[in-house]
Design an enzyme around this catalytic site. Structure first.
Site, mmCIF file in Angstrom:
data_model
loop_
_atom_site.group_PDB
_atom_site.id
_atom_site.type_symbol
_atom_site.label_atom_id
_atom_site.label_comp_id
_atom_site.label_asym_id
_atom_site.label_seq_id
_atom_site.Cartn_x
_atom_site.Cartn_y
_atom_site.Cartn_z
ATOM 1 C CB CYS A 152 16.528 -6.534 14.408
ATOM 2 S SG CYS A 152 16.448 -6.345 12.635
ATOM 3 C CG ASP A 153 15.185 -4.228 17.502
ATOM 4 O OD1 ASP A 153 16.352 -4.648 17.614
ATOM 5 O OD2 ASP A 153 14.896 -3.175 16.903
ATOM 6 C CB CYS A 161 14.046 -4.613 12.211
ATOM 7 S SG CYS A 161 14.633 -6.260 11.789
#
Ligand code: NAP
Length: 311
Positions: A141-142, A138
């Site tokens: 997300c990261d 992701c």
């Protein structure tokens, strides 16, 4: 309203943000609500270390911590959570019946399918080893954690293209590794990728091994046509080779699209009255926790209305 302890007004299958939000709304709506959450409730966020884009947390929240809060919130409100998978559904007549992995049968007049989708992985042992330590599924997300770093994205579809473009906001260099000589991503995205000075597209190549010590330090790739090997010195590898919706138990019972996602009416109604779908199991596009939570809310409100009207 229930005849036995296994009978519910509303039964939710799945324990990600969609499932728990549906449970919170269902229970607060006065419905006797049960949730089959699998052996380890929490869904995909159990694999995420830090979440910075779920509203309400000033500092990053750890994925498993966020899911524990959702679980406890649902339980505190009165949702009955069962730690087993749903292995079979019988939607032929109302009340619907759902069999758990323990062979216990649950019945309910309304069901919400919130079983999610799992990110596809390459299947390399080293990929597993560095999951959460450089390997991610992701970018949204990261990506933030790779400011000034070199990273690679694996895949050639819209997600891989969008991930690569998104990562240029942080990373100093982004390699896009695709197994064919043509991208699957739409034309506009391809144009953007090709024009971006930070992006290098590496065609006809697949990762062979993820290398590192405590964290990822490089990815060994191989050209599938020439056999030539190359080592990309990257601290982040984002795998974007598609998702597989968890819909095996719904096959032949609910209408699915060609990729296996549950088809809905534009909101959360499925092809079968009384059965609703929420979260990644019906969402091909966004695949974000907050979107899943929102659709869980919608599904519970629609289920409530359905139960009210079909008394
Ligand atoms: P996708 O379209 O299925 O693309 C997956 C990509 O990964 C393909 O390029 C595929 O290669 C590659 N791949 C698959 N298995 C692989 C493996 N084992 N090793 C290496 N590469 C592998 O998935 P997606 O990009 O996640 O998109 C899913 C859906 O969401 C699509 O319908 C897409 O259009 C949509 N979407 C839309 C947007 C948007 O419109 N903004 C954004 C994201 C996603 P091949 O090309 O060789 O098959």
């Amino acid at each position: 309203m229930s005849g036995s302890s296994n009978h519910f007004d509303l039964l939710i299958i799945g324990s990600g943000p969609a499932g728990f939000t549906a449970a919170i709304y269902g229970t607060r709506g006065g419905l006797k609500t049960g949730l089959l959450g699998g052996a380890a409730p929490g869904g995909q966020l159990l694999n995420t270390t830090e979440i910075e884009n779920f509203p309400g947390f000033e500092t990053p929240v750890n994925g498993p911590d966020l899911m524990i809060h959702m679980l406890n919130q649902a339980k505190r409100l009165g949702t009955e959570v069962f730690q087993e998978d749903a292995v079979k559904v019988d939607f032929k007549a109302s009340p619907f019946a759902v069999t758990g992995s323990s062979a216990r049968i649950y019945t309910a007049r309304a069901v919400i399918a919130a079983t999610g989708a799992r990110a596809r992985w390459l299947g390399l042992p080293s990929e597993k080893k560095y999951l959460g330590k450089g390997v991610s599924g992701c970018a949204t997300c990261d990506g933030f954690f790779y400011r000034g770093k070199e990273v690679c994205v694996v895949g050639g579809g819209d997600t891989a293209a969008e991930d690569a473009l998104f990562l240029t906001k942080f990373a100093s260099r982004v390699y896009l590794v695709h197994r064919r000589d043509q991208l699957r991503a739409n034309f506009r995205l391809q144009e953007k990728l090709k024009a971006h000075p930070k992006i290098e597209i590496i065609y006809d190549s697949t990762p062979e091994e993820m290398l590192g010590d405590a964290r990822l330090t490089s990815v060994k790739i191989k050209n599938v046509k020439t056999g030539a090997a190359r080592e990309l010195i990257v601290t982040g590898a984002f795998i974007a080779i598609g998702h597989t919706p968890e819909t095996a138990i719904f096959e032949g019972r609910l209408k699915l699209d060609e990729a296996g996602y549950i088809l809905t009416d534009g909101h959360t109604k499925t092809s079968l009255p009384g059965v609703f779908a929420a979260g990644d199991v019906m969402d091909r596009y966004y695949k974000q926790a907050v979107v899943a939570a929102g659709s869980g809310c919608m599904a519970a409100m629609e289920a409530e209305k359905y139960l009210e009207n079909s008394k």
